[in-house]
Design a protein around this motif. Structure first.
Motif, mmCIF file in Angstrom:
data_model
loop_
_atom_site.group_PDB
_atom_site.id
_atom_site.type_symbol
_atom_site.label_atom_id
_atom_site.label_comp_id
_atom_site.label_asym_id
_atom_site.label_seq_id
_atom_site.Cartn_x
_atom_site.Cartn_y
_atom_site.Cartn_z
ATOM 1 N N SER A 7 0.834 -1.199 0.000
ATOM 2 C CA SER A 7 0.000 0.000 0.000
ATOM 3 C C SER A 7 0.870 1.250 0.000
ATOM 4 O O SER A 7 1.785 1.377 0.827
ATOM 5 N N GLY A 8 0.610 2.146 -0.933
ATOM 6 C CA GLY A 8 1.238 3.459 -0.948
ATOM 7 C C GLY A 8 2.748 3.456 -1.067
ATOM 8 O O GLY A 8 3.405 4.381 -0.585
ATOM 9 N N SER A 10 6.388 4.135 -2.249
ATOM 10 C CA SER A 10 7.062 5.172 -3.029
ATOM 11 C C SER A 10 8.564 5.047 -2.830
ATOM 12 O O SER A 10 9.034 4.679 -1.749
ATOM 13 N N ASP A 21 3.352 5.940 -4.910
ATOM 14 C CA ASP A 21 2.059 5.617 -4.309
ATOM 15 C C ASP A 21 1.444 4.346 -4.919
ATOM 16 O O ASP A 21 0.279 4.329 -5.319
ATOM 17 N N GLY A 23 0.169 0.427 -4.887
ATOM 18 C CA GLY A 23 -0.372 -0.591 -4.004
ATOM 19 C C GLY A 23 -1.049 -1.702 -4.788
ATOM 20 O O GLY A 23 -1.584 -1.473 -5.872
ATOM 21 N N GLY A 58 4.834 4.213 2.510
ATOM 22 C CA GLY A 58 4.020 3.041 2.245
ATOM 23 C C GLY A 58 4.451 1.839 3.065
ATOM 24 O O GLY A 58 5.381 1.910 3.873
ATOM 25 N N ARG A 216 3.765 4.470 -11.561
ATOM 26 C CA ARG A 216 2.451 4.311 -10.946
ATOM 27 C C ARG A 216 1.724 3.091 -11.519
ATOM 28 O O ARG A 216 1.894 2.759 -12.693
#
Length: 257
Positions: A7-8, A10, A21, A23, A58, A216
């Motif tokens: 999760s999240g 970076s 970001d 996940g 994250g 991403r």
């Protein structure tokens, strides 16, 4: 419950974001393909999720346990990781290389238990390496050696396999054989995440696709839902058409967008 949950996440190098970001979760029974152009952050994302790189933001967990709290042995018993770079400098017999997959269980060369031997033999057969057992690994072709490393990962018999471009050095026959093997593992209840550059392989074999672009995750879903002409143009810069014939999909790449 997810085998792996991220999760999240970076990460940046010299101020340049490599993963932003990001996940995802990996479930038992799924063959997930991670796709994206060169430099989109796929390998970095895998290393962050496994705790091999320290994320700037994250979190990631394996079976609900934060990856930072897991020892290398604990992690190796849950996830077999096949990295993109797989150097081999010793002229070990193929069987010994494959046996390295059992070390997380306390196995040692020359002292494998019956269960270890069975796992190694099954992995050798699954990767069609019968007859190679006594060959020195440094005498193999690049494609043959890639199959040896895959067999090493399979011998670990973990709930989850993560493979970074495992078919890159293989000819078409073994590319499809490897993806069929992954699909069979997923059908048997394992989770499999593999990075592939051949979009046809992802479309044909995966039941879930993660799309990465500029660090991403820009799409996460079934091939049917995520493979669109617009997304292929935006992510890969190609003009392509998707067609369907019954349960099968066809991808026609027309050229650069």
């Amino acid at each position: 419950m997810s085998i792996l949950q991220a999760s999240g996440l970076s990460y940046a190098v010299d101020g340049k974001p490599l993963v932003v970001d990001a996940g995802f979760s990996l479930e038992p029974g799924e063959l997930t393909a991670l796709i994206g152009p060169n430099g989109s952050g796929k390998t970095t994302l895998l290393r962050l999720a496994l705790g091999l790189l320290q994320a700037e933001a994250g979190s990631a967990s394996i079976d609900g346990e934060p990856v930072a709290r897991l020892s290398p042995v604990e992690r190796a018993r849950k996830i077999a990781y096949l990295p993109q770079a797989r150097p081999l400098v010793w002229p070990q017999p193929v069987r010994d290389v494959v046996s390295l997959g059992r070390f997380a269980y306390g196995a040692a060369l020359g002292r494998l238990s019956a269960g270890d031997e069975a796992a190694v033999s099954h992995a050798i057969g699954a990767c069609q390496l019968d007859g190679f057992e006594e060959r020195a690994a440094d005498t193999l072709s690049g494609g043959e050696l890639a199959r040896v490393h895959l067999a090493r990962a399979l011998a670990a018999e973990t709930p989850l396999v993560i493979a970074d471009e495992p078919v890159a050095a293989l000819d078409p026959r073994y590319q499809h054989q490897t993806m069929r093997l992954f699909a069979s593992m997923a059908q048997g209840g394992h989770g499999v995440l593999t990075v592939v550059h051949d979009l046809d392989l992802a479309l044909r074999y995966a039941n879930r696709v993660l799309w990465m672009h500029e660090g991403r995750i820009v799409a996460d879903g079934t091939p049917e839902d995520t493979f669109t002409s617009e997304r292929l143009r935006r992510v890969f810069g190609i003009q392509a058409e998707i067609s369907r014939n019954g349960a099968s999909f066809r991808l026609d790449i027309l050229g650069p967008a």
